[in-house]
Design an enzyme around this catalytic site. Structure first.
Site, PDB file in Angstrom:
ATOM      1  CG  HIS A  14      21.118 -18.587 -64.465  1.00 28.95           C
ATOM      2  ND1 HIS A  14      20.384 -19.527 -65.125  1.00 28.95           N
ATOM      3  CD2 HIS A  14      20.692 -17.527 -65.186  1.00 28.95           C
ATOM      4  CE1 HIS A  14      19.478 -19.016 -65.922  1.00 28.95           C
ATOM      5  NE2 HIS A  14      19.775 -17.874 -65.943  1.00 28.95           N
ATOM      6  CE  LYS A  43      22.524  -6.675 -74.326  1.00 27.34           C
ATOM      7  NZ  LYS A  43      21.570  -7.334 -75.211  1.00 27.34           N
ATOM      8  CD  GLN A  64      17.534 -19.518 -73.441  1.00 30.11           C
ATOM      9  OE1 GLN A  64      17.029 -19.834 -72.325  1.00 30.11           O
ATOM     10  NE2 GLN A  64      17.847 -18.357 -73.939  1.00 30.11           N
ATOM     11  CG  HIS A  68      20.749 -14.088 -66.668  1.00 30.13           C
ATOM     12  ND1 HIS A  68      19.628 -14.662 -66.285  1.00 30.13           N
ATOM     13  CD2 HIS A  68      20.703 -12.871 -65.904  1.00 30.13           C
ATOM     14  CE1 HIS A  68      18.785 -14.032 -65.669  1.00 30.13           C
ATOM     15  NE2 HIS A  68      19.534 -12.885 -65.184  1.00 30.13           N
ATOM     16  CB  CYS A  99      16.511 -16.924 -65.317  1.00 32.71           C
ATOM     17  SG  CYS A  99      16.582 -16.555 -66.974  1.00 32.71           S
ATOM     18  NE  ARG A 129      12.524 -17.279 -75.053  1.00 30.90           N
ATOM     19  CZ  ARG A 129      13.572 -16.808 -74.989  1.00 30.90           C
ATOM     20  NH1 ARG A 129      14.275 -15.862 -75.807  1.00 30.90           N
ATOM     21  NH2 ARG A 129      14.496 -16.798 -73.723  1.00 30.90           N
ATOM     22  CG  ASP A 158      19.966 -20.026 -69.527  1.00 28.16           C
ATOM     23  OD1 ASP A 158      20.812 -19.473 -69.374  1.00 28.16           O
ATOM     24  OD2 ASP A 158      18.891 -20.253 -69.577  1.00 28.16           O
TER      25      ASP A 158
END
Ligand code: ZN
Ligand code: ZN
Length: 646
Positions: free
Chosen positions: A386, A466, A382, A512, A335, A364, A384
């Site tokens: 945005h 979410k 990911q 996100h 992000c 992680r 991902d």
């Protein structure tokens, strides 16, 4: 003289204090037998718990989720009792409930064997037959530590020493065996009617590889034999599909001890599938108005201070590394990088919405004990994205994301979902007004898609509401993959702005979202969903050419080249082996099409086509075959009912 109010609103009055078991007996003999515990004003207690005041009481049985949990936890105690009777030198540690069952970790000088499990299970059955009452005792903390040290249970003593000083220490006794526990427990061992020990594994004390290795015994427990049987059937089905075994059999990926746990190595065949997934994902995103980004894998730690990750997310982050007196952090999320690109120029209301996607690899820290194949790893990519937008654009953007989500998941063969909307928790950033507006926009989008969803009241992140989407796989298991999260926090922390129509500066809304979750985990789910029998569009080898004798070698090579030039993933197997052997081998690799060529095919410019399910499609010209393959690929196998049994 307590007045007991039951869940249906009816009340029972008693002349003197009564136990939960007494109340159950008062209601009826069936319930008296089924009662496992009570819920007193929301708090779970044993059936022996005595009620002195006016309270609300629900009797908990094996039909309740809480009852099932008590059964599993009590079965873990039963296991520990049986183990210590059979192996007196084994020390007990912890025995928590997990999904579908429980485990118990023992300190023991050797690993337990499958034969041990049989003997232990028999002993457990014996203890059930004795129907030993299970009773609760309270002990002062220091006395409890002394007690467990005295009986040689050093791990238990250590656990008690860690319990906050003001907490009551409770012990549960069944027969001559005692364990530290918060409870509640079933009233007697006779209540445990259906259980099975399933496996053993090593596990480090407290999940830390610098500690002693313990012996973990896994088991499952259910309210009755029928439920246990159904579960074991499901388990067998899941084991057949285990992605770790199939990944090895089909040579798709590996986890390399030499490189460290939880780091995935994609072998050529797995990498082919990944490329198809990624290409498809990118194409769909570009078509849906996204731009693709690439950003670094590490950055200065100060960036993660600004984003708040070093405060709120530290335990999941790798330790920073130092370079030229500055600290660099391996990224746990993508992000902040997208935010930096946003902030690189002054943005106008006309630029919004901006949709930026990245297949972003993150790292992680996970305890080594938590790692599991592709499902739980330390480095993963990911899918991902945005979206930066104005408040008035939230509803349209969410709707577009849901469209993209369902169309992408559908293409991979997942057509059943369960959706949850998580709303504002007590502690949250952002005004009430923006939370209400945003939540309403999410509801509006879900309604427009005609999606049933459950409300997870207060389950949102502190920074925004979410939507979570779970997919259901071929054997009915649910997997959480997609998440769509609104964020009122990062734009604030990074002081993000756009210039509105009136020339004033405003904060954009940040969304996100990940659709597949991570490529690694999604690949694991796909392997299990399809049991390794990937539809042709994903199959690493779409067709294999098999010659009958070496007289057809040149012809086989010529077909291979021609089909490869059309972008098909074709291989040929020209080994001097019997044709039946070659067919069997490639069928077990689940290659969708087997193309057999002998003298007859070479003369007539055809191939004899078989499928991996054994179907004979007859002989085809190379052009017809190519058309057939392209049509199958274009359908993504979604007409193939073999892969989706509801
Ligand atoms: Zn317990
Ligand atoms: Zn993000």
């Amino acid at each position: 003289m307590p007045v007991i109010t039951l869940p249906d609103g009816s009340q029972k009055q008693f002349d003197e204090p009564v136990s939960v078991a007494d109340v159950a007996a008062e209601i009826g003999p069936g319930l008296a037998k089924a009662a496992l515990a009570g819920r007193v004003d929301g708090q779970l207690v044993d059936t022996a718990h005595v009620l002195e005041n006016d309270i609300n009481l629900a009797i908990v049985t094996g039909r309740d989720d809480e009852g099932l949990e008590i059964i599993r936890h009590s079965t873990a105690h039963l296991l520990a009792q049986a183990v210590q009777q059979l192996f007196p030198s084994a020390q007990v540690t912890i025995g928590p409930v997990i999904e579908d069952g429980f485990f118990y970790d023992f300190a023991f000088e050797r690993a337990f064997t499958p034969e041990d499990l049989e003997v232990i299970e028999k002993q457990m059955t014996e203890l059930v037959a004795q129907d030993l009452p299970v009773s609760r005792e309270v002990m002062p903390r220091d006395a409890a530590i002394e007690y467990f040290k005295g009986i040689g249970e050093h791990y238990k003593a250590e656990i008690i020493a860690d319990i906050p000083g003001d907490e009551e220490i409770s012990l549960y006794r069944q027969g001559d065996w005692v364990d530290l526990c918060r409870g509640p427990h079933v009233p007697s061992t006779g209540a445990l009617k259906a259980f099975k020990l399933t496996s053993v594994a090593g596990a480090y004390w407290r999940g830390d590889s610098s500690n002693a290795m313990l012996q973990r015994i896994y088991g499952t427990a259910w309210p009755d034999k029928k439920a246990l049987k159904a579960y074991l059937k499901r388990l067998e089905e899941a084991e057949k599909r285990d992605h770790r075994r199939i990944g090895k059999d089909l040579d798709l990926f590996s986890l390399q001890e030499a490189a460290g746990g939880g780091l995935v190595f994609w072998h050529p065949k797995g990498a082919r599938i990944r490329r198809v997934i990624e290409d498809f994902w990118r194409d769909r995103h570009v078509a849906a108005g996204y731009e693709l980004l690439y950003t670094p894998h590490i950055a200065l730690q100060s960036l993660w201070d600004t984003s708040g990750h070093t405060d709120f997310y530290r335990e999941s982050m790798y330790k920073p590394m130092e370079e030229e007196n500055q600290l660099y952090q391996l990224r746990p999320m993508n992000c902040p990088f997208h935010v930096l690109i946003y902030k690189h120029s002054l943005r106008s209301y006309r630029d919004l919405p901006m949709r930026w996607a990245e297949l972003g690899t993150v790292y992680r820290h996970e305890m080594s004990g938590a790692l599991h194949g592709l499902m739980r790893v330390r480095g993963f990519t990911q899918d991902d994205a945005h979206i930066f937008c104005r408040e008035d654009q939230i509803a349209d953007e969410i709707l577009a994301i849901l469209d993209l989500t369902l169309s992408i998941l559908g293409a991979f063969g997942f057509r059943e979902y369960s959706v949850a909307l998580a709303t504002r928790p007590d502690k949250a950033v952002g005004s009430d007004e923006i939370w209400e507006k945003a939540t309403a926009a999410l509801r509006e989008a879900l309604a427009a898609k005609g999606l049933d969803y459950s409300d997870d009241a207060g389950g949102g992140a502190f920074y925004g509401p979410k939507i979570d989407v779970k997919i259901r796989d071929a054997i009915g298991r649910e997997w959480q993959c997609s998440t769509i999260q609104l964020d009122f926090n990062l734009p604030e922390r990074f002081d993000m702005e756009y210039v509105a129509e009136d020339g004033a500066r405003h904060r954009p809304i940040m969304i996100h979202r990940a659709l597949l979750g991570s490529i690694e985990r999604f690949f694991g789910i796909l392997i299990e969903h399809y049991e390794g029998k990937f539809p042709t569009w994903l199959a690493p080898v779409q067709a294999v050419i098999l010659n009958i004798t070496d007289r057809q070698d040149d012809y086989a090579k010529q077909i291979e080249e021609s089909l490869r030039n059309q972008g098909l993933r074709i291989e040929s197997d020209l080994r001097n082996e019997k044709i039946g052997f070659k067919i069997r081998q490639h069928t077990l690799q689940w290659v969708p099409y087997l193309l057999v060529v002998g003298d007859r095919e070479a003369e007539s410019n055809t191939v004899a086509v078989r499928t991996r399910s054994g179907e004979d499609l007859g002989s085809m010209s190379i052009d017809d075959l190519a058309r057939h393959l392209h049509a199958d690929i274009a359908s993504r196998g979604l007409n193939d009912l073999n892969t989706m049994e509801d």
